[in-house]
Design a protein around this motif. Structure first.
Motif, PDB file in Angstrom:
ATOM      1  N   SER A  41       5.400-107.404 -36.715  1.00  0.00           N
ATOM      2  CA  SER A  41       5.595-106.799 -35.393  1.00  0.00           C
ATOM      3  C   SER A  41       5.959-107.822 -34.322  1.00  0.00           C
ATOM      4  O   SER A  41       6.164-107.468 -33.168  1.00  0.00           O
ATOM      5  CB  SER A  41       4.333-106.039 -34.971  1.00  0.00           C
ATOM      6  N   SER A  42       6.062-109.074 -34.711  1.00  0.00           N
ATOM      7  CA  SER A  42       6.381-110.143 -33.756  1.00  0.00           C
ATOM      8  C   SER A  42       7.881-110.395 -33.737  1.00  0.00           C
ATOM      9  O   SER A  42       8.529-110.366 -34.774  1.00  0.00           O
ATOM     10  CB  SER A  42       5.677-111.439 -34.163  1.00  0.00           C
ATOM     11  N   PRO A  43       8.417-110.684 -32.547  1.00  0.00           N
ATOM     12  CA  PRO A  43       9.844-111.040 -32.502  1.00  0.00           C
ATOM     13  C   PRO A  43      10.061-112.381 -33.196  1.00  0.00           C
ATOM     14  O   PRO A  43       9.159-113.217 -33.237  1.00  0.00           O
ATOM     15  CB  PRO A  43      10.126-111.132 -30.999  1.00  0.00           C
ATOM     16  N   GLY A  44      11.233-112.558 -33.740  1.00  0.00           N
ATOM     17  CA  GLY A  44      11.557-113.814 -34.403  1.00  0.00           C
ATOM     18  C   GLY A  44      11.520-114.982 -33.431  1.00  0.00           C
ATOM     19  O   GLY A  44      11.628-114.796 -32.208  1.00  0.00           O
ATOM     20  N   PRO A  45      11.383-116.190 -33.948  1.00  0.00           N
ATOM     21  CA  PRO A  45      11.304-117.357 -33.066  1.00  0.00           C
ATOM     22  C   PRO A  45      12.640-117.747 -32.450  1.00  0.00           C
ATOM     23  O   PRO A  45      12.694-118.587 -31.559  1.00  0.00           O
ATOM     24  CB  PRO A  45      10.803-118.459 -34.006  1.00  0.00           C
TER      25      PRO A  45
ATOM     26  N   ALA B 142       4.498-112.812 -26.381  1.00  0.00           N
ATOM     27  CA  ALA B 142       3.432-112.301 -25.515  1.00  0.00           C
ATOM     28  C   ALA B 142       3.704-110.854 -25.120  1.00  0.00           C
ATOM     29  O   ALA B 142       2.799-110.006 -25.157  1.00  0.00           O
ATOM     30  CB  ALA B 142       3.292-113.182 -24.275  1.00  0.00           C
ATOM     31  N   ASN B 143       4.934-110.553 -24.770  1.00  0.00           N
ATOM     32  CA  ASN B 143       5.275-109.173 -24.381  1.00  0.00           C
ATOM     33  C   ASN B 143       5.140-108.205 -25.549  1.00  0.00           C
ATOM     34  O   ASN B 143       4.730-107.051 -25.366  1.00  0.00           O
ATOM     35  CB  ASN B 143       6.666-109.119 -23.760  1.00  0.00           C
ATOM     36  N   ALA B 144       5.457-108.654 -26.760  1.00  0.00           N
ATOM     37  CA  ALA B 144       5.274-107.802 -27.939  1.00  0.00           C
ATOM     38  C   ALA B 144       3.790-107.500 -28.154  1.00  0.00           C
ATOM     39  O   ALA B 144       3.416-106.370 -28.498  1.00  0.00           O
ATOM     40  CB  ALA B 144       5.872-108.462 -29.182  1.00  0.00           C
ATOM     41  N   MET B 145       2.937-108.489 -27.927  1.00  0.00           N
ATOM     42  CA  MET B 145       1.495-108.264 -28.078  1.00  0.00           C
ATOM     43  C   MET B 145       0.970-107.332 -26.980  1.00  0.00           C
ATOM     44  O   MET B 145       0.113-106.478 -27.228  1.00  0.00           O
ATOM     45  CB  MET B 145       0.728-109.590 -28.054  1.00  0.00           C
ATOM     46  N   ILE B 146       1.521-107.462 -25.786  1.00  0.00           N
ATOM     47  CA  ILE B 146       1.141-106.550 -24.695  1.00  0.00           C
ATOM     48  C   ILE B 146       1.558-105.126 -25.040  1.00  0.00           C
ATOM     49  O   ILE B 146       0.815-104.172 -24.795  1.00  0.00           O
ATOM     50  CB  ILE B 146       1.737-107.030 -23.355  1.00  0.00           C
ATOM     51  N   ASP B 147       2.740-104.971 -25.641  1.00  0.00           N
ATOM     52  CA  ASP B 147       3.178-103.645 -26.088  1.00  0.00           C
ATOM     53  C   ASP B 147       2.181-103.057 -27.087  1.00  0.00           C
ATOM     54  O   ASP B 147       1.839-101.876 -27.010  1.00  0.00           O
ATOM     55  CB  ASP B 147       4.566-103.714 -26.738  1.00  0.00           C
TER      56      ASP B 147
ATOM     57  N   GLU C 240       1.838-121.289 -33.813  1.00  0.00           N
ATOM     58  CA  GLU C 240       3.106-120.554 -33.633  1.00  0.00           C
ATOM     59  C   GLU C 240       3.486-120.492 -32.155  1.00  0.00           C
ATOM     60  O   GLU C 240       4.659-120.660 -31.801  1.00  0.00           O
ATOM     61  CB  GLU C 240       2.973-119.139 -34.215  1.00  0.00           C
ATOM     62  N   LEU C 241       2.507-120.258 -31.297  1.00  0.00           N
ATOM     63  CA  LEU C 241       2.792-120.203 -29.860  1.00  0.00           C
ATOM     64  C   LEU C 241       3.286-121.547 -29.349  1.00  0.00           C
ATOM     65  O   LEU C 241       4.187-121.602 -28.504  1.00  0.00           O
ATOM     66  CB  LEU C 241       1.556-119.741 -29.084  1.00  0.00           C
ATOM     67  N   ALA C 242       2.729-122.631 -29.855  1.00  0.00           N
ATOM     68  CA  ALA C 242       3.190-123.962 -29.435  1.00  0.00           C
ATOM     69  C   ALA C 242       4.636-124.200 -29.872  1.00  0.00           C
ATOM     70  O   ALA C 242       5.440-124.756 -29.106  1.00  0.00           O
ATOM     71  CB  ALA C 242       2.270-125.043 -29.999  1.00  0.00           C
TER      72      ALA C 242
END
Length: 187
Positions: free
Chosen positions: A70-74, A84-89, A129-131
């Motif tokens: 469910s995460s956008p590609g890097p 972050a916006n995908a997680m907020i969704d 991954e966030l870094a």
């Protein structure tokens, strides 16, 4: 035969156990209930999972796979912001009850417990991954930007668990935008 019954037994067990753990808690759900609702024999359950802890760890692994899917590609523009916006969704979805990994760590507070360790390992990978995403987005220092966004997301998951659908998330995207601004003197 229904498609649910035709799914492999291991998948049926995880399909039943995961949502039960998520909604009701790991300690509240017994193996016998999972076996009954999955429609498998006790021997079948134990052929796939040595113990309830083993089942929980498998559920954590599956949840991590779902998170990745469910995460956008890097390689998207602004990859940290997009993540972050995908997680907020996800947090805005009606079925969201917060973070699976936070729930596990809260129920199994001993950091040496295998289920806590499995949940913590996922969070470590998320932070890494966030870094990487922060670096790809050109944020410096990337680890600091990643930690700021990580802390916001952790708060979002906790608030969603606490408040349910009424969680105060209306300013979450604005908060992300503020957190990914270059630090003064570093731009």
């Amino acid at each position: 035969m229904s498609s649910e019954k035709s799914a492999p037994a291991r998948d049926r067990i995880l399909d039943v156990a995961g949502p039960l753990f998520y909604r009701e808690g790991h300690r509240a759900i017994g193996v016998d209930r999972v076996i009954e609702e999955a429609g498998v024999a006790k021997a079948t359950f134990y052929n796939h999972f040595k113990s309830k802890d083993d089942l929980i760890i498998a559920w954590i692994s599956r949840a991590e796979q779902m998170l990745a899917a469910s995460s956008p590609g890097p390689d998207v523009p602004e990859p940290l912001t997009a993540y972050a916006n995908a997680m907020i969704d996800i947090a805005h979805q009606g079925a969201c009850l917060g973070c699976i990994y936070q729930i596990t760590a809260a129920e199994f507070g001993d950091v040496n417990h295998p289920t806590h360790a499995a949940a913590l390992a996922v969070k470590d990978r998320v932070l890494q991954e966030l870094a990487l995403r922060a670096a790809a987005q050109g944020l410096t220092p990337p680890r600091a930007a990643a930690e700021r966004v990580f802390l916001l997301l952790e708060g979002i998951w906790a608030v969603r668990r606490m408040f349910g659908p009424d969680a105060p998330l209306s300013h979450a995207r604005e908060a992300v935008q503020r957190l990914v601004q270059p630090e003064p003197g570093l731009a």
